[in-house]
Design an enzyme around this catalytic site. Structure first.
Site, PDB file in Angstrom:
ATOM      1  N   LYS A   1       1.661 -10.138 -15.089  1.00  0.00           N
ATOM      2  CA  LYS A   1       1.549  -9.366 -13.841  1.00  0.00           C
ATOM      3  C   LYS A   1       0.681 -10.153 -12.862  1.00  0.00           C
ATOM      4  O   LYS A   1      -0.348 -10.713 -13.266  1.00  0.00           O
ATOM      5  CB  LYS A   1       0.919  -8.003 -14.150  1.00  0.00           C
ATOM      6  CG  LYS A   1       0.843  -7.032 -12.971  1.00  0.00           C
ATOM      7  CD  LYS A   1       0.289  -5.689 -13.432  1.00  0.00           C
ATOM      8  CE  LYS A   1       0.240  -4.660 -12.327  1.00  0.00           C
ATOM      9  NZ  LYS A   1      -0.257  -3.346 -12.811  1.00  0.00           N
TER      10      LYS A   1
ATOM     11  N   SER B   1       2.537   0.651 -11.747  1.00  0.00           N
ATOM     12  CA  SER B   1       2.628  -0.515 -10.900  1.00  0.00           C
ATOM     13  C   SER B   1       3.117  -1.783 -11.607  1.00  0.00           C
ATOM     14  O   SER B   1       3.506  -2.741 -10.948  1.00  0.00           O
ATOM     15  CB  SER B   1       1.267  -0.808 -10.285  1.00  0.00           C
ATOM     16  OG  SER B   1       0.313  -1.123 -11.288  1.00  0.00           O
TER      17      SER B   1
ATOM     18  N   SER C   1      -0.087   2.688 -15.293  1.00  0.00           N
ATOM     19  CA  SER C   1       0.772   1.640 -14.738  1.00  0.00           C
ATOM     20  C   SER C   1       1.525   0.772 -15.744  1.00  0.00           C
ATOM     21  O   SER C   1       2.333  -0.058 -15.336  1.00  0.00           O
ATOM     22  CB  SER C   1      -0.041   0.730 -13.821  1.00  0.00           C
ATOM     23  OG  SER C   1      -0.247   1.343 -12.592  1.00  0.00           O
TER      24      SER C   1
END
Lengths: 95, 482
Positions: free
Chosen positions: B71, B146, B170
């Site tokens: 990420k 996210s 997330s």
């Protein structure tokens, strides 16, 4: 119901160091208003809540030793730098 | 070769050990697959070149040559680190996050940067300043967020594992939306050094994989104390795969009834959870029914605490030392305000402003003070339940993945995606989301197992037993099956 007015929004924007344009104000006000109204429900249960009993707060110490400095690599990423300094626009404007 | 995309880490390791495939061939295979499919899926912000990927990692180790995606809010030295924000578009990480350092030391191939909601603020990956990631099961739906890029890539078989991060759900929420396994570990188990801060008292790196065993393999490499993070727990490294097949007969799991009866929960989700409960009973697990009343106030407390910390953490982006700086400004003050206006997206600005509002004089007691009390109440209720049961179970989300743009006009509904996941973050305890069915629209459904602090081994054992007795982990999105 928490209500946030335009003046208050502008003040919060100022504290947040955020410029806002007129066409952005209404959508932001609505969104922030919705979140705050929902979040205000914490006051319904909070007075009955325990305090401190379950909070964990401990100090973490480490030895104060020197490590290699990455100053040059950091400076290279600056939008503007000169010698060993970050360059910024004027802090005080001349008349 | 076609089966490689959905092979587990263990299967890939066996192929490498038997010399049936070389590390170069494996890397080439996954890079080709990423380039081919990601034009549609949009899960990555950058796919690195083979040479630099190999250069960055050790040539041997426990994860040698196994490709993974990171990420883009986790530092990879020498790579861009944007947090999917314009304000960091030109920023290059100058050191490795501790988790990245450990992965590289074990030879893992880190193949790229995954898309995310800007600064991890969102539940759909739509707030990214760069692109909108699709759900691999249905391209008109969001992957969740996210950590949407990380999770979508794993679900689509473009990589076997990925790192995400959790502040309010997330990793688990997108894992549920994309039909894979997502772990949010105990706060402090994985070092936060090198994870860009959103709300520091809640932030944790999380792991996305297609199987529970793969998840345990990655955790075994990155977990453990780190002097570089003062909130890191004094826990040593351990092999989390050891306990996967532990005997779970007679274990007690509490179903969080008020979660299952929450308003807005879809029938398909309810049914899938009820079927999963029966499956767990067949595994000789004892089921109890419990309530966590404060769960219904968690999202409110979470909104306040996370935004307050975000307002403070994001104050550092001012255009002085790194990242984007607005041009044509008259003075320093103007430069700050214009840089932050132009550099941050709408959602980030809204969260910073909410944060400063709830911390401001006149509001701090009602909002921030009360939210902290609710947080203590949540912790106490979880602790109390863990005296009666070993683990808790709840849906991960109220519904399957929603359409892209569905909540454009109602941001509060988007924020409420954290409803079932954020109590876990507020309590600092671990939880794992595993697939447990599909909606009638053929979108995955996830359930989460929640445990007391440092119960990751037990969570894995139950999740593994459930997984091995169901077929959800063998189902893959058709568009990616070559």
């Amino acid at each position: 119901m928490t209500l946030i007015h335009k003046e208050e929004l502008l003040k919060i924007a100022q504290i947040s160091q955020l410029k806002l344009y007129d066409n952005e104000i209404s959508a932001l006000t609505q969104q922030i208003q919705d979140v705050l109204s929902y979040a205000a429900s914490v006051s319904k249960v909070a007075p009955h809540a325990l305090t401190h009993e379950h909070a964990i707060a401990i100090n973490i110490f480490r030895n104060d030793t020197s490590a290699p400095c990455m100053a040059n690599e950091i400076l290279k990423q600056a939008p503007e730098h000169e010698h060993h300094y970050f360059v910024v626009p004027k802090v005080i404007e001349s008349k | 070769m076609n089966r490689l995309g959905f092979a587990s880490i263990t299967q890939l390791q066996k192929l490498l050990q038997k010399n049936e495939i070389s590390s170069q061939e494996l890397l080439d295979y996954f890079l080709t697959r990423l380039h081919k499919h990601d034009t549609q899926l949009q899960s990555t912000l950058e796919i690195f070149d083979a040479h630099s990927i190999k250069q960055a990692s050790a040539s041997t180790g426990k994860l040698h040559a196994i490709p993974g995606l990171i990420k883009d809010n986790i530092s990879q030295k020498g790579r861009q680190l944007t947090c999917a924000s314009k304000i960091l578009e030109n920023f290059t990480a100058i050191y490795d996050a501790t988790a990245i350092e450990r992965l590289k030391k074990q030879g893992a191939f880190l193949v790229g940067r995954a898309n995310l909601d800007e600064f991890a603020m969102g539940s759909s990956t739509e707030t990214s300043a760069y692109k909108k990631t699709k759900n691999p099961w249905n391209f008109s739906c969001v992957p969740g967020g996210s950590s949407g890029g990380s999770v979508a890539a794993v679900a689509a078989g473009l990589v076997p594992w990925a790192l995400g991060s959790e502040t309010g759900g997330s990793v688990r929420q997108p894992a549920a939306f994309c039909g894979i396994v997502g772990l949010k570990p105990t706060y402090g188990l994985i070092s936060r050094k090198g994870l860009v801060a959103y709300a520091s008292s809640l932030d944790q790196i999380g792991i996305a994989t297609r199987t529970v065993r793969d998840n345990a393999i990655i955790l075994s490499i990155i977990a453990g104390n780190d002097a570089g993070d003062s909130s890191s727990l004094p826990v040593g490294a351990q092999d989390y795969t050891n306990m996967l097949t532990k005997n779970i007969d007679g274990l007690k799991i509490g179903i969080i009834d008020n979660a299952l009866q929450a308003e807005g929960i879809e029938d398909d989700v309810k049914k899938a959870i009820e079927t999963a409960i029966k499956q767990l009973q067949k595994l000789k697990i004892q089921i109890k029914h419990v309530t966590i009343p404060s769960m219904d106030f968690s999202a409110a407390a979470y909104f306040i605490i996370s935004r307050a910390e975000a307002a403070s953490n994001l104050a550092r982006y001012d255009g002085v030392r790194y990242g984007f700086r607005a041009k044509n400004v008259s003075n320093l003050q103007d430069m700050y305000a214009q840089t932050r206006h132009d550099g941050f997206g709408h959602e980030v600005k809204a969260r910073i402003m909410v944060g400063n509002y709830v911390l401001s004089a006149g509001h701090a007691k009602d909002f921030y003070g009360n939210a902290q009390k609710v947080q203590q109440l949540i912790c106490a209720e979880f602790l109390q339940q863990f005296q009666q049961v070993d683990l808790l179970l709840a849906p991960t989300t109220a519904m399957g993945a929603f359409k892209i743009g569905a909540f454009d006009a109602n941001k509060l509904q988007m924020d409420l995606q954290d409803y079932f996941t954020c109590p876990v973050n507020l309590a600092g305890i671990p939880a794992i989301s595993i697939p447990c069915g599909f909606t009638k629209d053929q979108l995955p459904i996830g359930m989460q197992l929640i445990g007391p602090r440092l119960s990751e081994s037990l969570l894995y054992a139950v999740a593994h037993a459930y997984e091995q007795n169901t077929e959800w982990h063998t189902m893959h999105p058709q568009a990616f099956v070559d």
